[in-house]
Motif scaffolding. Sequence first.
Motif, PDB file in Angstrom:
ATOM      1  N   GLY A 169     -28.950  -2.696 -27.333  1.00 21.99           N
ATOM      2  CA  GLY A 169     -28.603  -3.980 -26.725  1.00 21.99           C
ATOM      3  C   GLY A 169     -27.353  -4.597 -27.339  1.00 21.99           C
ATOM      4  N   GLY A 170     -26.942  -4.128 -28.500  1.00 23.12           N
ATOM      5  CA  GLY A 170     -25.787  -4.707 -29.204  1.00 23.12           C
ATOM      6  C   GLY A 170     -24.472  -4.386 -28.520  1.00 23.12           C
ATOM      7  N   GLY A 171     -23.474  -5.237 -28.764  1.00 28.48           N
ATOM      8  CA  GLY A 171     -22.160  -5.063 -28.152  1.00 28.48           C
ATOM      9  C   GLY A 171     -21.532  -3.729 -28.530  1.00 28.48           C
ATOM     10  N   VAL A 172     -21.477  -3.422 -29.825  1.00 28.73           N
ATOM     11  CA  VAL A 172     -20.851  -2.173 -30.266  1.00 28.73           C
ATOM     12  C   VAL A 172     -21.641  -0.979 -29.721  1.00 28.73           C
ATOM     13  N   ALA A 173     -22.974  -1.106 -29.757  1.00 27.39           N
ATOM     14  CA  ALA A 173     -23.830   0.020 -29.366  1.00 27.39           C
ATOM     15  C   ALA A 173     -23.610   0.431 -27.903  1.00 27.39           C
ATOM     16  N   THR A 174     -23.437  -0.527 -27.013  1.00 33.90           N
ATOM     17  CA  THR A 174     -23.257  -0.159 -25.596  1.00 33.90           C
ATOM     18  C   THR A 174     -21.965   0.648 -25.431  1.00 33.90           C
ATOM     19  N   PHE A 175     -20.929   0.302 -26.212  1.00 33.62           N
ATOM     20  CA  PHE A 175     -19.684   1.078 -26.151  1.00 33.62           C
ATOM     21  C   PHE A 175     -19.874   2.455 -26.797  1.00 33.62           C
ATOM     22  N   ALA A 176     -20.666   2.514 -27.872  1.00 33.84           N
ATOM     23  CA  ALA A 176     -20.891   3.807 -28.535  1.00 33.84           C
ATOM     24  C   ALA A 176     -21.556   4.783 -27.566  1.00 33.84           C
ATOM     25  N   VAL A 177     -22.485   4.287 -26.737  1.00 30.92           N
ATOM     26  CA  VAL A 177     -23.134   5.151 -25.739  1.00 30.92           C
ATOM     27  C   VAL A 177     -22.082   5.681 -24.766  1.00 30.92           C
ATOM     28  N   GLN A 178     -21.246   4.785 -24.249  1.00 29.62           N
ATOM     29  CA  GLN A 178     -20.240   5.198 -23.256  1.00 29.62           C
ATOM     30  C   GLN A 178     -19.253   6.197 -23.846  1.00 29.62           C
ATOM     31  N   ILE A 179     -18.795   5.936 -25.079  1.00 24.53           N
ATOM     32  CA  ILE A 179     -17.766   6.787 -25.685  1.00 24.53           C
ATOM     33  C   ILE A 179     -18.343   8.165 -26.027  1.00 24.53           C
ATOM     34  N   ALA A 180     -19.562   8.183 -26.598  1.00 19.65           N
ATOM     35  CA  ALA A 180     -20.188   9.472 -26.930  1.00 19.65           C
ATOM     36  C   ALA A 180     -20.404  10.293 -25.659  1.00 19.65           C
ATOM     37  N   LYS A 181     -20.835   9.636 -24.582  1.00 19.51           N
ATOM     38  CA  LYS A 181     -21.003  10.325 -23.292  1.00 19.51           C
ATOM     39  C   LYS A 181     -19.669  10.885 -22.806  1.00 19.51           C
ATOM     40  N   ARG A 320     -26.984 -17.806 -26.118  1.00 21.67           N
ATOM     41  CA  ARG A 320     -27.512 -16.536 -25.577  1.00 21.67           C
ATOM     42  C   ARG A 320     -27.354 -15.415 -26.619  1.00 21.67           C
ATOM     43  N   MET A 321     -26.239 -15.394 -27.319  1.00 20.68           N
ATOM     44  CA  MET A 321     -26.056 -14.350 -28.335  1.00 20.68           C
ATOM     45  C   MET A 321     -27.043 -14.544 -29.489  1.00 20.68           C
ATOM     46  N   GLU A 322     -27.261 -15.785 -29.907  1.00 22.96           N
ATOM     47  CA  GLU A 322     -28.220 -16.050 -30.991  1.00 22.96           C
ATOM     48  C   GLU A 322     -29.626 -15.589 -30.617  1.00 22.96           C
ATOM     49  N   GLU A 323     -29.960 -15.738 -29.318  1.00 18.53           N
ATOM     50  CA  GLU A 323     -31.307 -15.332 -28.855  1.00 18.53           C
ATOM     51  C   GLU A 323     -31.442 -13.816 -28.787  1.00 18.53           C
ATOM     52  N   GLY A 324     -30.303 -13.098 -28.718  1.00 15.57           N
ATOM     53  CA  GLY A 324     -30.335 -11.628 -28.675  1.00 15.57           C
ATOM     54  C   GLY A 324     -30.864 -11.079 -27.357  1.00 15.57           C
ATOM     55  N   ALA A 325     -30.775 -11.874 -26.300  1.00 15.39           N
ATOM     56  CA  ALA A 325     -31.332 -11.438 -25.011  1.00 15.39           C
ATOM     57  C   ALA A 325     -30.355 -10.571 -24.220  1.00 15.39           C
ATOM     58  N   GLN A 326     -29.122 -10.429 -24.721  1.00 16.19           N
ATOM     59  CA  GLN A 326     -28.083  -9.797 -23.912  1.00 16.19           C
ATOM     60  C   GLN A 326     -28.185  -8.273 -23.884  1.00 16.19           C
ATOM     61  N   PHE A 327     -27.638  -7.672 -22.816  1.00 14.22           N
ATOM     62  CA  PHE A 327     -27.366  -6.229 -22.782  1.00 14.22           C
ATOM     63  C   PHE A 327     -25.891  -6.113 -22.437  1.00 14.22           C
ATOM     64  N   GLY A 328     -25.081  -5.712 -23.390  1.00 10.87           N
ATOM     65  CA  GLY A 328     -23.640  -5.686 -23.168  1.00 10.87           C
ATOM     66  C   GLY A 328     -23.017  -6.991 -23.628  1.00 10.87           C
TER      67      GLY A 328
END
Length: 334
Positions: A169-181, A320-328
């Motif tokens: 769900g983290g910002g960096v993590a969503t990019f890591a998925v895309q880049i590794a793919k 919204r970021m403090e709540e951690g509810a985001q995806f991306g």
Amino acid sequence: MKAIVLRELGGPEKLKLEEVADPRAEKGEVVVRLKAAALNHRDVFILQNLYPKIKLPAILGSDGAGVVESVGEGVDQSLVGREVVINPSLEWGDDERFQGPKYRILGMPEDGTFAEKIRISADNVLIKPAHLSFEEAAALPLAGLTAYRAVATRARVAAGETVLVTGVGGGVATFAVQIAKALGATVFVTSGSDEKIEKAKSAGAQGGANYKNPDWGKQIASMSDGGPDVVIDGAGGDALETSVKIIKPAGRIVFYGATSGLAKNLDLYRMFFKQATMMGTTMGSSREFASLIDLYHDKKIHPAVDQVFPLAEAAAAHRRMEEGAQFGKIVLGI
Ligand SMILES: NC(=O)c1ccc[n+]([C@@H]2O[C@H](COP(=O)([O-])OP(=O)(O)OC[C@H]3O[C@@H](n4cnc5c(N)ncnc54)[C@H](OP(=O)(O)O)[C@@H]3O)[C@@H](O)[C@H]2O)c1
């Protein structure tokens, strides 16, 4: 111009829209009329006084995209009117391996992107890939650059490898998925939310496990044929400890953050016996930023945008970021 000015630390309500002086491009600089900006955990840490060397008042914001409005002395006039994306890594230095003593991140102490305009070195603007909206382009810089260096430069992920990205769900993590793919890897994820795992699967991940389940490591090992070749982690704590247990022999673990704290029970015996490597990483150089933009351009990848708030509602966006509810990424439309 209007900007979100932070005059005292505290909750998101301290982020106030104010009228401030327009920036002017000095020698070697451009002024960009911003169309979108994006939030990072860094902004929240600054608000909460959990960041070093805070200077106030400040205009936060490291990520932005917009249109070049004017250029200073020595800058190519043809840049005026071009759509650009901003590299938030300031003065990385001469050594690609690590950042030099002058290194800074845009958005405190330098005025950042939560504003209608920004003044920045011409070296820090790159032409926006045409397939990206301004909101998508603004989502990319800080987190995308961190993910690019972690996956491509540090882990050197190769086609055919398996990669585990923790806390998807983290910002960096969503990019890591895309880049590794994009580099040809098979990607698995963890998340504290089953819904986010499903979203990651529809964004190209092969499978995932919920880290709230104590058996998440075993689950990832069984879906990834005995364990991943590479782990990209920003959580620390149990995420790193379990990664050491499940990483394949000669595996690489790259970490860029420690959201859930220290890893006090790292199994060093397993690490040396497996010939495993653990690497820290942070942001990236201008060369890496250009490679990131090229990759998104060539493969026509779209960053995951969670939600777009108007600039004046920067406080709600931070909540919204403090709540951690985001995806991306959480984006401000300007
Ligand atoms: N070194 C650098 O250059 C750099 C750059 C950017 C960020 N960072 C650091 O990296 C971290 C993440 O930043 P971000 O902006 O990507 O933050 P973010 O968007 O707020 O994401 C944080 C994510 O951490 C995940 N998480 C929380 N507890 C976890 C656990 N026990 N195991 C696995 N994942 C867990 C959550 O994933 P789920 O929602 O999926 O549960 C959450 O979404 C922060 O500590 C930040 O300071 C470092």
